[in-house]
Design an enzyme around this catalytic site. Structure first.
Site, PDB file in Angstrom:
ATOM      1  N   HIS A 356      11.084   7.063  76.943  1.00 28.51           N
ATOM      2  CA  HIS A 356      10.813   5.758  77.570  1.00 28.51           C
ATOM      3  C   HIS A 356       9.388   5.596  78.036  1.00 28.51           C
ATOM      4  O   HIS A 356       9.071   4.588  78.670  1.00 28.51           O
ATOM      5  CB  HIS A 356      11.721   5.533  78.779  1.00 28.51           C
ATOM      6  CG  HIS A 356      13.167   5.444  78.448  1.00 28.51           C
ATOM      7  ND1 HIS A 356      13.794   4.240  78.203  1.00 28.51           N
ATOM      8  CD2 HIS A 356      14.102   6.393  78.291  1.00 28.51           C
ATOM      9  CE1 HIS A 356      15.068   4.466  77.939  1.00 28.51           C
ATOM     10  NE2 HIS A 356      15.283   5.772  77.977  1.00 28.51           N
ATOM     11  N   LYS A 544       8.671  -6.762  88.929  1.00 30.67           N
ATOM     12  CA  LYS A 544       8.835  -5.464  88.268  1.00 30.67           C
ATOM     13  C   LYS A 544       8.267  -4.413  89.211  1.00 30.67           C
ATOM     14  O   LYS A 544       7.676  -4.759  90.235  1.00 30.67           O
ATOM     15  CB  LYS A 544       8.115  -5.423  86.920  1.00 30.67           C
ATOM     16  CG  LYS A 544       6.662  -5.953  86.969  1.00 30.67           C
ATOM     17  CD  LYS A 544       6.011  -5.998  85.599  1.00 30.67           C
ATOM     18  CE  LYS A 544       6.386  -7.176  84.742  1.00 30.67           C
ATOM     19  NZ  LYS A 544       7.346  -6.895  83.694  1.00 30.67           N
ATOM     20  N   ARG A 545       8.409  -3.115  88.853  1.00 29.20           N
ATOM     21  CA  ARG A 545       7.786  -2.094  89.680  1.00 29.20           C
ATOM     22  C   ARG A 545       6.283  -2.369  89.801  1.00 29.20           C
ATOM     23  O   ARG A 545       5.669  -2.912  88.879  1.00 29.20           O
ATOM     24  CB  ARG A 545       8.003  -0.709  89.051  1.00 29.20           C
ATOM     25  CG  ARG A 545       9.422  -0.195  89.167  1.00 29.20           C
ATOM     26  CD  ARG A 545       9.829  -0.075  90.613  1.00 29.20           C
ATOM     27  NE  ARG A 545       9.120   0.978  91.296  1.00 29.20           N
ATOM     28  CZ  ARG A 545       9.569   2.221  91.451  1.00 29.20           C
ATOM     29  NH1 ARG A 545      10.749   2.558  90.970  1.00 29.20           N
ATOM     30  NH2 ARG A 545       8.857   3.125  92.099  1.00 29.20           N
ATOM     31  N   LYS A 550       0.877  -2.135  84.907  1.00 32.09           N
ATOM     32  CA  LYS A 550       1.554  -3.429  84.781  1.00 32.09           C
ATOM     33  C   LYS A 550       0.635  -4.581  85.219  1.00 32.09           C
ATOM     34  O   LYS A 550       0.937  -5.748  85.021  1.00 32.09           O
ATOM     35  CB  LYS A 550       2.845  -3.433  85.576  1.00 32.09           C
ATOM     36  CG  LYS A 550       3.888  -2.433  85.034  1.00 32.09           C
ATOM     37  CD  LYS A 550       5.190  -2.497  85.799  1.00 32.09           C
ATOM     38  CE  LYS A 550       6.170  -1.401  85.415  1.00 32.09           C
ATOM     39  NZ  LYS A 550       6.970  -1.719  84.221  1.00 32.09           N
ATOM     40  N   THR A 652      12.033  -4.910  79.765  1.00 29.05           N
ATOM     41  CA  THR A 652      13.324  -5.550  79.498  1.00 29.05           C
ATOM     42  C   THR A 652      13.449  -6.854  80.272  1.00 29.05           C
ATOM     43  O   THR A 652      14.193  -7.739  79.873  1.00 29.05           O
ATOM     44  CB  THR A 652      14.506  -4.616  79.861  1.00 29.05           C
ATOM     45  OG1 THR A 652      14.201  -3.944  81.081  1.00 29.05           O
ATOM     46  CG2 THR A 652      14.746  -3.597  78.768  1.00 29.05           C
ATOM     47  N   LYS A 656      15.106 -10.851  79.581  1.00 35.78           N
ATOM     48  CA  LYS A 656      15.959 -11.613  80.511  1.00 35.78           C
ATOM     49  C   LYS A 656      15.364 -12.999  80.753  1.00 35.78           C
ATOM     50  O   LYS A 656      16.075 -14.005  80.768  1.00 35.78           O
ATOM     51  CB  LYS A 656      16.101 -10.865  81.845  1.00 35.78           C
ATOM     52  CG  LYS A 656      16.847  -9.543  81.702  1.00 35.78           C
ATOM     53  CD  LYS A 656      16.693  -8.623  82.916  1.00 35.78           C
ATOM     54  CE  LYS A 656      17.083  -7.206  82.532  1.00 35.78           C
ATOM     55  NZ  LYS A 656      16.647  -6.196  83.509  1.00 35.78           N
TER      56      LYS A 656
HETATM   57  C1  26Q Z   1      10.434  12.017  86.175  1.00 33.77           C
HETATM   58  C2  26Q Z   1      10.196  13.249  86.766  1.00 33.77           C
HETATM   59  C3  26Q Z   1      10.244  13.407  88.130  1.00 33.77           C
HETATM   60  C4  26Q Z   1      10.573  12.292  88.926  1.00 33.77           C
HETATM   61  C5  26Q Z   1      10.810  11.076  88.343  1.00 33.77           C
HETATM   62  C6  26Q Z   1      10.738  10.932  86.960  1.00 33.77           C
HETATM   63  C7  26Q Z   1      10.989   9.612  86.346  1.00 33.77           C
HETATM   64  C8  26Q Z   1      11.988   8.779  86.846  1.00 33.77           C
HETATM   65  C9  26Q Z   1      12.206   7.520  86.283  1.00 33.77           C
HETATM   66  C10 26Q Z   1      10.227   9.180  85.294  1.00 33.77           C
HETATM   67  C11 26Q Z   1      10.453   7.934  84.737  1.00 33.77           C
HETATM   68  C12 26Q Z   1      11.435   7.088  85.222  1.00 33.77           C
HETATM   69  C13 26Q Z   1      11.682   5.749  84.691  1.00 33.77           C
HETATM   70  C14 26Q Z   1      11.019   5.228  83.678  1.00 33.77           C
HETATM   71  C15 26Q Z   1      11.266   3.864  83.206  1.00 33.77           C
HETATM   72  O1  26Q Z   1      11.979   3.095  83.830  1.00 33.77           O
HETATM   73  N1  26Q Z   1      10.686   3.493  82.071  1.00 33.77           N
HETATM   74  C16 26Q Z   1      10.878   2.161  81.525  1.00 33.77           C
HETATM   75  O2  26Q Z   1      12.010   2.220  80.664  1.00 33.77           O
HETATM   76  C17 26Q Z   1      12.356   0.930  80.221  1.00 33.77           C
HETATM   77  C18 26Q Z   1      13.634   1.053  79.415  1.00 33.77           C
HETATM   78  O3  26Q Z   1      13.380   1.663  78.185  1.00 33.77           O
HETATM   79  C19 26Q Z   1      11.227   0.310  79.425  1.00 33.77           C
HETATM   80  O4  26Q Z   1      11.586  -1.009  79.100  1.00 33.77           O
HETATM   81  C20 26Q Z   1       9.936   0.308  80.231  1.00 33.77           C
HETATM   82  O5  26Q Z   1       8.860  -0.142  79.421  1.00 33.77           O
HETATM   83  C21 26Q Z   1       9.659   1.702  80.751  1.00 33.77           C
HETATM   84  O6  26Q Z   1       8.515   1.689  81.603  1.00 33.77           O
END
Ligand code: 26Q
Length: 811
Positions: A356, A544-545, A550, A652, A656
């Site tokens: 992702h 968004k975050r 972004k 995503t 929406k």
């Molecule tokens: C990893 C290691 C340690 C702590 C946290 C993490 C971690 C946690 C969550 C790393 C990444 C995430 C989340 C990532 C995320 O939400 N990515 C998004 O995924 C969406 C679904 O595929 C995409 O549409 C977005 O572009 C992407 O940023």
């Protein structure tokens, strides 16, 4: 389908209320009324749940398990009512009892066990799997505290813990009899018995994993799948809790707390990896419990372990559950006694992996020492996997030592989870076309060369049931009145709406619906933020975050520029706009938190400047979550998708918004590209650097942000205002944003894209002025959104990766 009429529903509800609370309905409060309703719906669901489980146990159909550290489910009652097809009956029955359904629905606490896109994607996928009649279950962690709640105090983000279970959770079922033991620490005893090496894990710390199951109701098909979330508890006989000795008692409590901390809280970082041991514990905890319970269940119903890969597909949502690979190997080799090669074939055929992100700082790499002492047997298995894999590399790439070391799973004192995920699975997919291309050609090119057939694209999707039918009932009714209701089961039928876009009365209705949704949003803004906004202005939304890539900062600079031009020329002919922001910053991410403060400072300055004459307003909405998104998105005119090209894997919310008839202003990043291809250039506004340009700058340099700062007078003016005191009495408040843009060469090309963004925004103004044209654009976006339903995505996963049958018919 639940077949129930209004009268019997009413009766059943009254009975349920009495059963649960032992008082008369009239004496109950709304919370009690909500609980009774949820309890009643759960009863309906339970029967179908049992039926689905029985069918699955008997049918021998392939089962899919979606492993994810995050499931961002939001509220479940409305979803269940919709998918069961009893929302109207329920609403009417309750209203006869003087109970407004919406009020009860709003009492439900969001299930916020995820950070953002990745977690919400998992939730959309569960809905689509159930609705497509795919036996597909979720596996994750039942965090006691979900994603923090955001409060804004003096313009700054303050995090408050999300005690989502405080009032109980009507949807989960604790299944103590299905618990598993997960082992941490200790040593591995190696023996040679009957010509065989055996491995015994000794002196480990056992942790009890208790599953809590939540039903996932399919749309109009009698299917109920399961989301299984694991909670950590101390194994009760480890310490004698009834001990009279005070010292021992306290020790026992301490011990209990340390075990329970494993499932205590969701990590709120979504793009920055920190090697925290608790996170590694969380990962192994749910993966081991999940895999053990899958294999136990499989064997219980007569499965032959050597055919595991024919009957089970395990999907890992990013690298977070990658330990599934060595855990399956451990069970097959150590417990089932399979030969390593046979076990490896089964494991790799079972597991598939989605990437992702390409942000380097988000890649998971665990220090060997930490990994080895926490998971000694798993580490040995990873070493063995790596040894055999490196032999393969030596044969393929003779003499290319650097390449082999770059591709190794274990190197530089670390275990590289992405490498393990690629090597140990049969499929690796990206989440949008551009993202997959970048993985193949750049980020993972070595692996693509080695395993070209593993790589594939699965462009993300969203469930149109929650994001259109549930969140936008007015638009849904218009669609039903025009194109009929086939789009509910076949979302690409939304295409038929195109035919109606030359009908002025339809466009008129579309515009009225948007206005009503905007009014609803305006009243939420007034209630929550105490800011009055004009529903006749353009609602321009970036939710968004908060993250540098972004580029909320780009949006801010453009608002500051617009403000300047209004002050310079109060008669300037612009469309009035309301700029709406929402989103959470990771608690340790200074720049993101500072960005929130900047937005609030801009809001305060502009909203209180009478010279602006209410032509523009800026609002930061507190505590963005799934339920707030359901309100904001239907009331949006303009969807801001302005990430630095190449950085947003897919996005995503972009999907929406289009499904709800917003026009998009976007860079050619992630799924924006595919949205543009669907709606054509006329129905989207694109700006900014292309992927090739961005990649070339990163590779060869050649970008100098201070040149732009010094040569574009508008840019200089807004950037200088970051530190002039105009937006905040503390001149240094936004100094680091300024420094990043001007003196650290603007990593995300904000200044480079500024001019092109302003022009694109001016084009939006021009388009909006032509009301009919604008409504047509909105309609085209709706009509082309069907392909972005997660039903399409899931069908592609099912046929292209999991090898599961897709059967649409009801049970
Ligand atoms: C990893 C290691 C340690 C702590 C946290 C993490 C971690 C946690 C969550 C790393 C990444 C995430 C989340 C990532 C995320 O939400 N990515 C998004 O995924 C969406 C679904 O595929 C995409 O549409 C977005 O572009 C992407 O940023």
């Amino acid at each position: 389908m639940v077949s129930v009429d209004k009268k019997s529903f009413k009766l059943a509800y009254i009975n349920k209320f009495l059963e649960l609370h032992g008082i008369d309905l009239k004496e109950g409060n709304n919370q009690q009324k909500y609980e009774a309703l949820a309890g009643l719906i759960r009863d309906y669901v339970s029967r179908m749940w049992l039926k689905t489980n029985k069918k699955n146990n008997k049918s021998g159909q392939k089962q899919v398990y979606y492993f994810s550290m995050e499931f961002l489910m939001g509220r479940l009652l409305g979803d269940a009512l919709l998918n069961l097809g009893i929302r109207d009956i329920c609403k009417e029955a309750l209203s006869e009892l003087n109970i407004p359904l919406e009020e009860l629905e709003n009492l439900e606490h969001d299930q916020g066990l995820g950070n953002g896109g990745l977690g919400r994607l998992a939730a959309c996928f569960l809905d689509s799997m159930a609705s497509l009649n795919i036996p597909g279950n979720g596996c994750g962690i039942r965090y006691k505290y979900g994603f923090f709640e955001q409060k804004i105090v003096d313009g700054k983000q303050v995090e408050v813990s999300d005690d989502w279970l405080k009032e109980g959770n009507a949807w989960e079922m604790r299944k103590a009899n299905k618990s598993e033991i997960v082992k941490f620490g200790g040593e591995v005893k190696v023996d040679y018995i009957n010509n065989n090496l055996t491995f015994t894990h000794v002196n480990y710390e056992p942790v009890l994993a208790i599953p809590y199951d939540t039903p996932i109701v399919g749309y109009d098909n009698d299917v109920v799948n399961t989301l299984r979330l694991w909670s950590a508890e101390a194994v009760s006989n480890e310490f004698d809790f009834s001990s009279f000795s005070r010292g021992d008692f306290l020790k026992a409590i301490e011990y209990k707390n340390s075990i329970e901390s494993i499932s205590q809280v969701l990590y709120p970082e979504d793009s920055f990896y920190k090697g925290k041991i608790l996170r590694l514990k969380q990962q192994y905890f749910f993966v081991s419990a999940g895999i053990q319970s899958i294999i136990r269940h499989f064997k219980k119903y007569g499965g032959n372990i050597e055919e595991l890969d024919e009957k089970i597909a395990i999907h890992i949502n990013d690298t977070h559950p990658t330990l599934a690979i060595p855990e399956i190997m451990r069970i097959l080799v150590d417990e089932e006694g399979l030969d390593w090669n046979v076990a490896w074939r089964i494991t790799t055929n079972t597991v598939s992996y989605t990437n992702h992100t390409i942000l380097a700082e988000a890649l998971e790499k665990w220090p060997i020492d930490m990994f080895k002492s926490l998971l000694p047997r798993i580490y040995m298995i990873v070493e063995e996997i790596n040894k055999r894999y490196c032999e393969e590399l030596w044969n393929r790439f003779q003499g290319q030592w650097q390449k082999i070391s770059d591709m190794s799973i274990i190197a530089d004192g670390q275990v590289k989870m992405a490498h393990l995920a690629i090597v140990g699975s049969h499929s690796v997919n990206g989440v949008a076309k551009l993202h997959t291309e970048i993985l193949k050609k750049k980020e993972m090119s070595n692996f693509y060369y080695l395993y070209p057939n593993k790589f594939n694209n699965k462009t993300n999707g969203i469930t149109h049931r929650r994001w259109l039918l549930k969140s936008n009932p007015k638009l849904t009714n218009l669609l039903k009145d025009t194109i009929g209701d086939s789009f509910i089961k076949h979302p690409t039928d939304l295409n038929n709406f195109q035919k109606y876009l030359s009908d002025d009365s339809v466009l008129e209705k579309l515009s009225r619906i948007k206005l009503e949704n905007k009014k609803r949003l305006a009243s939420t803004i007034l209630k929550n933020q105490k800011i009055e906004v004009d529903p006749y202005s353009i609602f321009d939304v970036q939710v968004k975050r908060i993250h540098a890539y972004k580029r909320q900062i780009l949006n801010c600079l453009r608002i500051m520029d617009l403000y300047n031009s209004l002050i310079d020329n109060p008669d300037k002919d612009i469309e009035s706009r309301t700029f709406i922001f929402a989103g959470k910053a990771a608690p340790g991410y200074y720049l993101a938190k500072n960005t929130i403060e900047l937005i609030n400072s801009i809001a305060k300055t502009i909203n209180n400047d009478s010279r602006v004459n209410n032509k523009i307003k800026v609002v930061f909405m507190e505590n963005y979550n799934v339920s707030l998104a359901e309100q904001i998105i239907p009331g949006t005119d303009l969807s801001e998708q302005i990430s630095t090209t190449t950085k947003e894997a897919s996005g995503t919310s972009n999907m929406k918004f289009m499904m709800n008839g917003a026009v998009t202003i976007a860079t050619l990043d992630g799924a924006n590209i595919e949205i543009k291809d669907e709606v054509t250039d006329e129905n989207i506004v694109i700006f900014g650097l292309t992927a090739d340009e961005v990649l070339s700058y990163y590779r060869s340099g050649g970008y100098n942000s201070s040149e732009i700062y010094n040569s574009d007078i508008r840019v200089k003016r807004v950037v200088d205002d970051l530190v002039s005191g105009r937006y905040n009495p503390d001149k240094d408040r936004f100094r680091s944003i300024y420094e990043n843009l001007v003196n650290y060469n603007d990593e995300f090309f904000v200044l480079k894209d500024f001019d092109s963004y302003v022009k694109a925004q001016n084009k939006i103004d021009m388009l909006y002025k032509d009301e009919r044209r604008w409504q047509k654009m909105c309609g085209q976006n709706i009509a082309h959104s069907g392909i972005f339903s997660s039903d399409r995505t899931i069908e592609q996963y099912a046929t292209g990766i999991w090898g599961s049958e897709v059967i649409y018919k009801n049970l």
